[in-house]
Write a protein that holds these residues in place. Sequence first.
Motif, PDB file in Angstrom:
ATOM      1  N   ASP A 161      -3.695   1.948 -14.363  1.00  0.00           N
ATOM      2  CA  ASP A 161      -2.389   1.329 -14.627  1.00  0.00           C
ATOM      3  C   ASP A 161      -1.438   1.590 -13.475  1.00  0.00           C
ATOM      4  OD1 ASP A 161      -3.006   0.257 -16.984  1.00  0.00           O
ATOM      5  OD2 ASP A 161      -1.885   1.653 -18.253  1.00  0.00           O
ATOM      6  N   HIS A 162      -1.440   2.839 -13.066  1.00  0.00           N
ATOM      7  CA  HIS A 162      -0.556   3.279 -11.988  1.00  0.00           C
ATOM      8  C   HIS A 162      -0.895   2.520 -10.705  1.00  0.00           C
ATOM      9  CE1 HIS A 162      -1.027   6.247  -8.588  1.00  0.00           C
ATOM     10  NE2 HIS A 162       0.257   6.416  -8.755  1.00  0.00           N
ATOM     11  N   GLY A 163      -2.207   2.398 -10.404  1.00  0.00           N
ATOM     12  CA  GLY A 163      -2.622   1.675  -9.206  1.00  0.00           C
ATOM     13  C   GLY A 163      -2.266   0.201  -9.275  1.00  0.00           C
ATOM     14  N   ASP A 164      -2.505  -0.413 -10.445  1.00  0.00           N
ATOM     15  CA  ASP A 164      -2.198  -1.838 -10.624  1.00  0.00           C
ATOM     16  C   ASP A 164      -0.712  -2.105 -10.422  1.00  0.00           C
ATOM     17  OD1 ASP A 164      -4.705  -2.813 -11.076  1.00  0.00           O
ATOM     18  OD2 ASP A 164      -4.624  -2.572 -13.244  1.00  0.00           O
ATOM     19  N   THR A 165       0.114  -1.246 -11.021  1.00  0.00           N
ATOM     20  CA  THR A 165       1.561  -1.445 -10.940  1.00  0.00           C
ATOM     21  C   THR A 165       2.041  -1.338  -9.495  1.00  0.00           C
ATOM     22  OG1 THR A 165       1.709  -0.405 -13.110  1.00  0.00           O
ATOM     23  CG2 THR A 165       3.752  -0.678 -11.901  1.00  0.00           C
ATOM     24  N   LEU A 166       1.589  -0.303  -8.805  1.00  0.00           N
ATOM     25  CA  LEU A 166       2.025  -0.113  -7.413  1.00  0.00           C
ATOM     26  C   LEU A 166       1.484  -1.230  -6.525  1.00  0.00           C
ATOM     27  CD1 LEU A 166       1.585   3.739  -7.034  1.00  0.00           C
ATOM     28  CD2 LEU A 166       3.667   2.478  -7.488  1.00  0.00           C
ATOM     29  N   SER A 167       0.269  -1.702  -6.857  1.00  0.00           N
ATOM     30  CA  SER A 167      -0.346  -2.766  -6.079  1.00  0.00           C
ATOM     31  C   SER A 167       0.410  -4.082  -6.256  1.00  0.00           C
ATOM     32  CB  SER A 167      -1.799  -2.915  -6.504  1.00  0.00           C
ATOM     33  OG  SER A 167      -2.417  -3.940  -5.795  1.00  0.00           O
ATOM     34  N   LEU A 168       0.855  -4.353  -7.487  1.00  0.00           N
ATOM     35  CA  LEU A 168       1.636  -5.572  -7.737  1.00  0.00           C
ATOM     36  C   LEU A 168       2.955  -5.518  -6.978  1.00  0.00           C
ATOM     37  CD1 LEU A 168       0.995  -6.196 -11.521  1.00  0.00           C
ATOM     38  CD2 LEU A 168       0.709  -7.888  -9.726  1.00  0.00           C
ATOM     39  N   GLN A 169       3.562  -4.326  -6.926  1.00  0.00           N
ATOM     40  CA  GLN A 169       4.850  -4.212  -6.242  1.00  0.00           C
ATOM     41  C   GLN A 169       4.702  -4.447  -4.745  1.00  0.00           C
ATOM     42  OE1 GLN A 169       6.134  -0.275  -7.316  1.00  0.00           O
ATOM     43  NE2 GLN A 169       6.232  -0.805  -9.471  1.00  0.00           N
ATOM     44  N   TYR A 170       3.625  -3.917  -4.159  1.00  0.00           N
ATOM     45  CA  TYR A 170       3.502  -3.970  -2.699  1.00  0.00           C
ATOM     46  C   TYR A 170       2.629  -5.129  -2.224  1.00  0.00           C
ATOM     47  CZ  TYR A 170       2.682  -2.246   2.089  1.00  0.00           C
ATOM     48  OH  TYR A 170       2.606  -2.121   3.454  1.00  0.00           O
ATOM     49  N   GLY A 171       1.578  -5.453  -2.993  1.00  0.00           N
ATOM     50  CA  GLY A 171       0.615  -6.436  -2.507  1.00  0.00           C
ATOM     51  C   GLY A 171       0.566  -7.727  -3.292  1.00  0.00           C
ATOM     52  N   GLY A 172       1.240  -7.792  -4.442  1.00  0.00           N
ATOM     53  CA  GLY A 172       1.297  -9.041  -5.191  1.00  0.00           C
ATOM     54  C   GLY A 172       0.101  -9.335  -6.068  1.00  0.00           C
TER      55      GLY A 172
END
Length: 561
Positions: free
Chosen positions: A514-525
């Motif tokens: 979850d943590h990775g997905d959220t940060l990935s959406l913020q930075y990589g879309g």
Amino acid sequence: RYFLVGSNPAETKYRVLKIDRTEPKDLVIIDDKHVYTQQEVRELLGRLDLGNRTKIGQKGSSGLSRAVSAFGVVGFVRFLEGYYIVLITKRRKMADIGGHAIYKIEDTNMIYIPNDSVRVTHPDEARYLRIFQNVDLSSNFYFSYSYDLSHSLQYNLTVLRMPLETLKTETTQTRQESFDIFEDEGLSTQGGSGVFGICSKPYEKYVWNGKLLDAVKNTIHRDWLLYIIHGFCGQSKLLIYGRPIYVTLIARRSSKFAGTRFLKRGANCEGDVANEVETEQILYDASVMSFSAGSYSSYVQVRGSVPLYWSQDISTMMPKPPITLDQADPFAHVAALHFDQMLQRFGSPIIILNLVKEREKRKHERILSEELVAAVTYLNQFLPPEHAIIYIPWDMAKYTKSKLCNVLDRLNVIAESVVKKTGFFVNRPDSYCSILRPDEKWKELGGYVVSTGRLQTGVLRTNCVDCLDRTNTAQFMVGKCALAYQLYSLGLIDKPNLQFDTDAVRLFEELYEDHGDTLSLQYGGSQLVHRVKTYRKIAPWTQHSKDIMQTLSRYYSNAFS
């Protein structure tokens, strides 16, 4: 005028702010610094209501009308006309740390302060307002009324533990650093033994509404100031033989060199890097809630772009734009500033885990590694050998492709050595069973042992090129290793080891995904492309088609949106 009335959760104490609406440009806020009881507030509002009615004897008209109800003030902002106030109108409780609730902002409201009669209109105001509202405050912004989210648990608890004596001497010298929150109740004068409340200043780097609060920071009481972090916050509960254990994951994204993938790369001239996120895993036994009597443990690690001046040109429309080093930095100036910041916040050793590809047909990612090695080697000349920066290169992509070894086993070896060097934070001394049945790994554990427990010194800094997929898996493995020590230190398991297919690890893995997905959406879309399962090689075939979809959606959002 607008009157902003705030209360404590029990609605027994109130504060009131007066906001002047006759100034077209400036922000005039009056804080009378008085703490009202419920009765006093009712009388005050009643008087205002009566005094502001238009004609005496008219029943229907009230002099005071409620404009909005909110959960907190994000801040004040001005573009080309007057000031707006940004309020939190919806919130959702995401986690609980020792009885301190952590909320996620679900919705906000902007209210224009100056009255229409004095409003000086400007043609471009609407455009600026629209740009400002592009930042969606309902996506992963978190706040807490009583817990400082910008600092680690270790910092918060060790500051709270400072003996009263040192506090007294500090309070007399620096009034602004930590001040007495009970000064207006007149408690602090009784026979010299005052009751002290400590207020640490938030760590600027992880606060996202610092600029919005600048206008009022020095004029209003600090209880009004609500500092907001951006990133991720998740919590799960484990029951271990009836003991409720809460596992919390908090990620703080740096606000200093923020921006999306490809547009923000490397470091700025002050040593802040792109996609810099501090991840903290907190474990506590909820059967005792208080910070002083309960059992709390935490482990912190960091991710961030390679601290050099580099960028990628996205106008070429290639899936992997070439990496260019923009500025020669022979004396590793940027890296020095960056590691300086880290040493000040975490102490030594700073351990760099570099997951960038080493072997490539066309030299692409390797450029970064070579520069980073040069920078670290150069900087280590100026550090005493025992505090030197430790550099671990490990080409994760190469190991994933090889048939011979298991990636995660190799990562586990690295993780063990890292946690051994840094140690972790726990606020209680070792349990008696660790003296009776001494564990080899436990004896070799680093960090800093104090009478009240253990402190983490130094930190692991993981990076790949994007700091998304590879980094998250590596961080999960280090976190899993630290989690075993944390559970062991709280006396919940008999050896500091955790197996993969256990409930605890599965729950922890989900939190990390979850943590990775959220940060990935913020930075990589897009969400993560490679998950822990991919690297364990147990991912089903359906997963691969999902991966291809994620890669495409990532490419689309980079190129077009």
